[in-house]
Every structure is written in C-alpha cells, then in structure tokens.
Write an enzyme that holds these catalytic residues in place. Structure first.
Site, short mmCIF file in Angstrom:
data_model
loop_
_atom_site.label_atom_id
_atom_site.label_comp_id
_atom_site.label_asym_id
_atom_site.label_seq_id
_atom_site.Cartn_x
_atom_site.Cartn_y
_atom_site.Cartn_z
N HIS A 1 -4.01 -14.59 9.69
CA HIS A 1 -3.43 -13.30 9.62
C HIS A 1 -4.32 -12.26 10.08
O HIS A 1 -4.09 -11.05 9.84
CB HIS A 1 -2.57 -13.20 8.44
CG HIS A 1 -1.46 -14.16 8.16
ND1 HIS A 1 -0.49 -14.38 8.94
CD2 HIS A 1 -1.31 -15.22 7.23
CE1 HIS A 1 0.35 -15.44 8.86
NE2 HIS A 1 -0.22 -15.79 7.27
N ARG B 1 16.59 -0.11 -2.77
CA ARG B 1 15.38 -0.38 -3.07
C ARG B 1 15.49 -1.02 -4.58
O ARG B 1 16.31 -0.10 -5.36
CB ARG B 1 13.85 0.38 -2.82
CG ARG B 1 13.91 0.82 -1.35
CD ARG B 1 13.35 -0.21 -0.76
NE ARG B 1 12.28 -0.78 -1.02
CZ ARG B 1 11.03 -0.32 -0.61
NH1 ARG B 1 10.98 0.74 0.29
NH2 ARG B 1 10.04 -0.86 -0.96
N PRO C 1 0.97 -1.10 0.19
CA PRO C 1 -0.01 -0.01 -0.13
C PRO C 1 0.91 1.23 -0.05
O PRO C 1 1.57 1.63 0.85
CB PRO C 1 -0.89 0.06 1.23
CG PRO C 1 -0.43 -1.20 2.31
CD PRO C 1 0.78 -1.75 1.35
N GLU C 2 0.59 2.06 -1.14
CA GLU C 2 0.98 3.37 -1.08
C GLU C 2 -0.12 4.48 -1.08
O GLU C 2 -1.19 3.96 -0.61
CB GLU C 2 1.84 3.79 -2.25
CG GLU C 2 2.94 2.90 -2.40
CD GLU C 2 4.02 2.88 -3.68
OE1 GLU C 2 4.08 3.88 -4.11
OE2 GLU C 2 4.67 1.87 -3.92
N ARG D 1 2.77 -10.21 6.93
CA ARG D 1 4.42 -10.07 7.22
C ARG D 1 4.53 -9.16 8.72
O ARG D 1 5.54 -8.94 9.17
CB ARG D 1 4.80 -9.32 6.24
CG ARG D 1 5.90 -10.14 5.56
CD ARG D 1 6.46 -9.55 4.25
NE ARG D 1 7.76 -9.21 4.24
CZ ARG D 1 8.57 -8.43 3.21
NH1 ARG D 1 7.74 -8.31 2.21
NH2 ARG D 1 9.75 -8.43 3.54
N LYS E 1 0.51 7.30 3.94
CA LYS E 1 0.28 5.72 4.11
C LYS E 1 -0.28 5.55 5.78
O LYS E 1 -0.46 4.45 5.97
CB LYS E 1 1.51 5.04 4.29
CG LYS E 1 2.06 5.30 2.96
CD LYS E 1 3.67 4.39 2.97
CE LYS E 1 4.32 4.73 1.64
NZ LYS E 1 5.89 4.44 1.53
#
Length: 267
Positions: free
Chosen positions: A93, A254, A2-3, A111, A59
DNA sequence: CCCCATGTTCGACA
DNA sequence: GTGTCGAACATGGG
C-alpha cells in the site's frame, strides 16, 4: 484516521527529507489516490527536484519542491506519511515513494480514499489559496460561525461541524469532542442555537483545535482521560464529566458518541 | 461470515 | 437553485 492534528503530525514525518534531492519517484499510476493527478508529469517534474518546505491546512498538506513543483496530499481515511532510511522495499500500500539520498518518503494508504495533486508554478496552487480560514486564525470569527449555522439551519450540529468548507480539519472525533465539551446535543439543528450557545461553540471549537494540536500535533501524545476522546470507543464507556453512560448512535450519517446526561436535545 | 472504520463525493429527492 | 441524506468508493480488522 487523520484530522487536523494528525495531519500536522504526518506533515512533519517528511521533514528529514527537506533539503534532499529526489533521485527517483516510485508510484502506482492506477491507484485511486492519483485520480486527479497527472502522474507522468509528477514523475518527470519531481525527479531531481529538492524538497524545500511543507505546509498543512485542515486535512490538506502541500509539499513544495525546487522549480515551483507542488505536491498536494490528502490522507483520506487510512492514509499516512512516513520516512524510512534507505534502502527501503515498498509495501503493497505504499503508493507513492520518493527516494532521496538518505531517506525514502512514503505515502501509504490501504483504503485509497486519499488523494494526490500536482501543480507547477511560482505561487502556491490556486486550490490551496482558496482554502477556508484556519480555525485557529483570526480570520475564523464568531460572526462567520454564526452566518454558517444560519445557512445550515436545518442540519444537525454534528453534520455541520464536519463540513470542511467552514471547519477545515474537523473530523468525527473532534466534532464529538467539541459538542461534548460545549454541552450541545449532536442532533441539535444548527439554527436553534442561542447567541450564548454560538459563543460557547465558537470558544470550544478553538479550544479543541488548540488542545489537539498541542497533544497530538506535536508528537502524537496520548490525550488525557478528561477528554471524551479516550472513552468514545470503550464499550460501556462513562462520561468523565457526569459519570453517566456514553451512547453511540448514527447522527449526520456518522457514528456519534455523546453523553445524554450532559448533552440535552431542546424542545 | 458479519459489521465496522478519525473521509469525500455524487445522485436522488424534498 | 437550495439543502439534506444515503450510497459508493476499497480494504483491513475485530
């Protein structure tokens, strides 16, 4: 994942719960997403509270409940929010589940890089008020961009655009999209830009944010093939502007996709 | 098995 | 103190 625009999309996923009273809170207190959160307090305060509003900024998301209870959510790398009709059996999760009369609101994060915060009070939490200006607002000025580039003069543009303290919401794909549209090499040192290039970068940041919000932020539409976005993970991908090959390399820590024919490194 | 992942933070180092 | 860089976090997918 997500951005900026994806976060806006996820924020709206809990909308069906607005006006609903939380009957029960289910959470895994040991989950890393609660590392900065008093889960006992959260459970006690949210049980019986009514979801009133939601906000997104970069975010970050904030959900406001009756009685001055604020639930802050950051999705990290793999987080997502969704809403299901009752009854719903939480999966492995689903670390935070709010049961409302007709729906369940779920925060899923495999995660666990995401984060939940909880605050109480009549005003928006202090950390929320202290967030940097939205990139689409008038408060984000070309002057502010110029100043920031100067202060980070030795860092590659790619790394600078990822700094949330100035560019809230920009993530890996948006940074690449911006630099590609502005025809700037991701390794360019931030202090190397001419005044003209700073102006171009400023306009392009706003353009990509607006495009992303329109295409992805509304209903998660598919970006058109004229964007770098649709080609960045293709093996042997081709730049839609030059027809030349795209490359991927690590810049600013990155994986970065760019078009060498279009984005040249100076000097 | 190996490598990679749309994010942030912390410690080492110049 | 300032700024930069890589590792670490935890898990799943190709």
């Amino acid at each position: 994942m997500p951005e900026l625009a994806e976060v806006e999309y996820y924020r709206k996923q809990w909308d069906p719960g607005i006006g609903g009273e939380v009957g029960r809170v289910r959470l895994h207190p040991a989950a890393r997403i609660f590392r900065d959160c008093d889960t006992k307090l959260l459970e006690r305060a949210l049980t019986g509270a009514v979801l009133e509003q939601s906000l997104a900024h970069g975010k970050q998301m904030l959900f406001g409940f009756s009685g001055g209870a604020w639930l802050g959510v950051h999705l990290g790398m793999t987080g997502k929010l969704f809403c299901e009709p009752r009854p719903y059996a939480p999966g492995k999760h689903d670390h935070l589940v709010l049961e409302l009369p007709e729906h369940v609101l779920v925060f899923y994060d495999a995660r666990l890089f995401g984060r939940v915060r909880f605050d109480q009070g009549p005003e928006l939490p202090e950390w929320w008020q202290a967030l940097p200006p939205d990139l689409l607002s008038d408060a984000f000025t070309q002057e502010a961009l110029q100043q920031f580039l100067k202060r980070r003069a030795r860092s590659p543009l790619k790394a600078v655009l990822l700094m949330q303290e100035r560019f809230p919401g920009i993530g890996n794909w948006m940074a690449d999209e911006i630099l590609w549209r502005a025809a700037l090499h991701p390794s360019t040192r931030a202090g190397q830009l001419s005044a003209r290039e700073v102006g171009k970068l400023y306009a392009t940041i706003r353009e990509v944010c607006a495009d992303a919000m329109q295409v992805i932020g509304t209903d998660w539409g598919e970006p058109p093939p004229s964007w770098l976005f649709t080609h960045r993970w293709e093996d042997g991908g081709t730049c839609p502007k030059t027809g030349q090959p795209l490359v991927r390399e690590t810049i600013g820590g990155r994986t970065t996709c760019y078009s060498p024919a279009r984005q040249k490194l100076k000097g």
